[in-house]
Design a protein around this motif. Structure first.
Motif, PDB file in Angstrom:
ATOM      1  N   VAL A  45       0.840  -1.210   0.000  1.00  0.00           N
ATOM      2  CA  VAL A  45       0.000   0.000   0.000  1.00  0.00           C
ATOM      3  C   VAL A  45       0.870   1.253   0.000  1.00  0.00           C
ATOM      4  O   VAL A  45       0.619   2.202  -0.756  1.00  0.00           O
ATOM      5  N   ILE A  46       1.910   1.255   0.822  1.00  0.00           N
ATOM      6  CA  ILE A  46       2.804   2.416   0.896  1.00  0.00           C
ATOM      7  C   ILE A  46       3.505   2.634  -0.438  1.00  0.00           C
ATOM      8  O   ILE A  46       3.616   3.774  -0.915  1.00  0.00           O
ATOM      9  N   ASP A  47       3.994   1.560  -1.058  1.00  0.00           N
ATOM     10  CA  ASP A  47       4.655   1.693  -2.359  1.00  0.00           C
ATOM     11  C   ASP A  47       3.697   2.256  -3.400  1.00  0.00           C
ATOM     12  O   ASP A  47       4.060   3.133  -4.193  1.00  0.00           O
ATOM     13  N   ASP A  48       2.457   1.756  -3.402  1.00  0.00           N
ATOM     14  CA  ASP A  48       1.452   2.235  -4.351  1.00  0.00           C
ATOM     15  C   ASP A  48       1.158   3.715  -4.131  1.00  0.00           C
ATOM     16  O   ASP A  48       1.092   4.490  -5.083  1.00  0.00           O
ATOM     17  N   LEU A  49       1.004   4.094  -2.882  1.00  0.00           N
ATOM     18  CA  LEU A  49       0.726   5.502  -2.586  1.00  0.00           C
ATOM     19  C   LEU A  49       1.913   6.393  -2.956  1.00  0.00           C
ATOM     20  O   LEU A  49       1.720   7.512  -3.442  1.00  0.00           O
ATOM     21  N   SER A  50       3.128   5.896  -2.752  1.00  0.00           N
ATOM     22  CA  SER A  50       4.312   6.674  -3.125  1.00  0.00           C
ATOM     23  C   SER A  50       4.343   6.926  -4.626  1.00  0.00           C
ATOM     24  O   SER A  50       4.637   8.042  -5.078  1.00  0.00           O
ATOM     25  N   LYS A  51       4.013   5.902  -5.418  1.00  0.00           N
ATOM     26  CA  LYS A  51       3.978   6.060  -6.871  1.00  0.00           C
ATOM     27  C   LYS A  51       2.913   7.076  -7.266  1.00  0.00           C
ATOM     28  O   LYS A  51       3.139   7.923  -8.140  1.00  0.00           O
ATOM     29  N   LYS A  52       1.757   7.004  -6.616  1.00  0.00           N
ATOM     30  CA  LYS A  52       0.681   7.944  -6.943  1.00  0.00           C
ATOM     31  C   LYS A  52       1.065   9.372  -6.576  1.00  0.00           C
ATOM     32  O   LYS A  52       0.756  10.316  -7.307  1.00  0.00           O
ATOM     33  N   VAL A  53       1.749   9.544  -5.457  1.00  0.00           N
ATOM     34  CA  VAL A  53       2.200  10.882  -5.053  1.00  0.00           C
ATOM     35  C   VAL A  53       3.182  11.427  -6.086  1.00  0.00           C
ATOM     36  O   VAL A  53       3.108  12.602  -6.473  1.00  0.00           O
ATOM     37  N   GLU A  54       4.097  10.576  -6.557  1.00  0.00           N
ATOM     38  CA  GLU A  54       5.055  11.012  -7.574  1.00  0.00           C
ATOM     39  C   GLU A  54       4.330  11.410  -8.859  1.00  0.00           C
ATOM     40  O   GLU A  54       4.665  12.430  -9.470  1.00  0.00           O
ATOM     41  N   GLU A  55       3.364  10.602  -9.273  1.00  0.00           N
ATOM     42  CA  GLU A  55       2.594  10.918 -10.479  1.00  0.00           C
ATOM     43  C   GLU A  55       1.838  12.235 -10.324  1.00  0.00           C
ATOM     44  O   GLU A  55       1.823  13.068 -11.238  1.00  0.00           O
ATOM     45  N   LEU A  56       1.208  12.428  -9.177  1.00  0.00           N
ATOM     46  CA  LEU A  56       0.449  13.660  -8.953  1.00  0.00           C
ATOM     47  C   LEU A  56       1.372  14.877  -8.870  1.00  0.00           C
ATOM     48  O   LEU A  56       1.016  15.956  -9.351  1.00  0.00           O
ATOM     49  N   THR A  57       2.540  14.694  -8.289  1.00  0.00           N
ATOM     50  CA  THR A  57       3.507  15.791  -8.220  1.00  0.00           C
ATOM     51  C   THR A  57       3.939  16.201  -9.622  1.00  0.00           C
ATOM     52  O   THR A  57       4.001  17.400  -9.942  1.00  0.00           O
ATOM     53  N   ALA A  58       4.216  15.220 -10.475  1.00  0.00           N
ATOM     54  CA  ALA A  58       4.597  15.516 -11.858  1.00  0.00           C
ATOM     55  C   ALA A  58       3.444  16.210 -12.584  1.00  0.00           C
ATOM     56  O   ALA A  58       3.666  17.159 -13.359  1.00  0.00           O
ATOM     57  N   HIS A  59       2.233  15.770 -12.335  1.00  0.00           N
ATOM     58  CA  HIS A  59       1.060  16.385 -12.963  1.00  0.00           C
ATOM     59  C   HIS A  59       0.899  17.836 -12.497  1.00  0.00           C
ATOM     60  O   HIS A  59       0.585  18.729 -13.303  1.00  0.00           O
ATOM     61  N   ILE A  60       1.116  18.089 -11.237  1.00  0.00           N
ATOM     62  CA  ILE A  60       1.035  19.453 -10.698  1.00  0.00           C
ATOM     63  C   ILE A  60       2.063  20.345 -11.373  1.00  0.00           C
ATOM     64  O   ILE A  60       1.773  21.492 -11.739  1.00  0.00           O
ATOM     65  N   VAL A  61       3.275  19.835 -11.546  1.00  0.00           N
ATOM     66  CA  VAL A  61       4.326  20.622 -12.196  1.00  0.00           C
ATOM     67  C   VAL A  61       3.909  20.972 -13.629  1.00  0.00           C
ATOM     68  O   VAL A  61       4.074  22.116 -14.074  1.00  0.00           O
ATOM     69  N   ARG A  62       3.346  19.998 -14.352  1.00  0.00           N
ATOM     70  CA  ARG A  62       2.885  20.261 -15.718  1.00  0.00           C
ATOM     71  C   ARG A  62       1.764  21.307 -15.725  1.00  0.00           C
ATOM     72  O   ARG A  62       1.743  22.207 -16.571  1.00  0.00           O
ATOM     73  N   LEU A  63       0.845  21.183 -14.774  1.00  0.00           N
ATOM     74  CA  LEU A  63      -0.259  22.151 -14.708  1.00  0.00           C
ATOM     75  C   LEU A  63       0.246  23.548 -14.367  1.00  0.00           C
ATOM     76  O   LEU A  63      -0.239  24.544 -14.936  1.00  0.00           O
ATOM     77  N   GLU A  64       1.199  23.643 -13.468  1.00  0.00           N
ATOM     78  CA  GLU A  64       1.761  24.955 -13.121  1.00  0.00           C
ATOM     79  C   GLU A  64       2.452  25.575 -14.329  1.00  0.00           C
ATOM     80  O   GLU A  64       2.345  26.784 -14.572  1.00  0.00           O
ATOM     81  N   SER A  65       3.126  24.758 -15.100  1.00  0.00           N
ATOM     82  CA  SER A  65       3.791  25.246 -16.309  1.00  0.00           C
ATOM     83  C   SER A  65       2.750  25.755 -17.320  1.00  0.00           C
ATOM     84  O   SER A  65       2.933  26.807 -17.941  1.00  0.00           O
ATOM     85  N   THR A  66       1.675  25.002 -17.464  1.00  0.00           N
ATOM     86  CA  THR A  66       0.601  25.414 -18.366  1.00  0.00           C
ATOM     87  C   THR A  66      -0.019  26.722 -17.898  1.00  0.00           C
ATOM     88  O   THR A  66      -0.293  27.619 -18.704  1.00  0.00           O
ATOM     89  N   ILE A  67      -0.234  26.849 -16.605  1.00  0.00           N
ATOM     90  CA  ILE A  67      -0.808  28.089 -16.053  1.00  0.00           C
ATOM     91  C   ILE A  67       0.116  29.267 -16.335  1.00  0.00           C
ATOM     92  O   ILE A  67      -0.338  30.348 -16.759  1.00  0.00           O
TER      93      ILE A  67
END
Length: 83
Positions: A45-67
């Motif tokens: 569960v922890i490994d899965d959540l860590s991967k999801k956090v990394e994915e969401l962090t990358a998505h946030i960075v892309r969204l901030e760049s778009t903004i």
């Protein structure tokens, strides 16, 4: 005859204490196995959540760049329309 009774009682007591100790060890072993299973499940569960956090962090960075890009484009359009 008393010797046989005493021997039977002593043998029974020894058997009881040895069996009790073995039973306790089996109970502890079962607890340890359950704990190990729980740890493995939580690790997955922890490994899965860590991967999801990394994915969401990358998505946030892309969204901030778009903004930022949209803000720059908005500024340029305001300047163009103002002329």
């Amino acid at each position: 005859m008393i010797e046989q009774i005493i021997l039977t009682i002593v043998t029974t007591l020894i058997g009881y204490f040895v069996g009790y100790k073995k039973s306790q060890n089996e109970v502890e072993g079962g607890r340890l196995e359950n704990l190990e299973k729980s740890i493995r499940i939580y690790q997955v569960v922890i490994d899965d959540l860590s991967k999801k956090v990394e994915e969401l962090t990358a998505h946030i960075v892309r969204l901030e760049s778009t903004i930022d890009s949209l803000k720059q484009e908005n500024i340029k359009l305001k300047k163009y329309n103002g002329l």
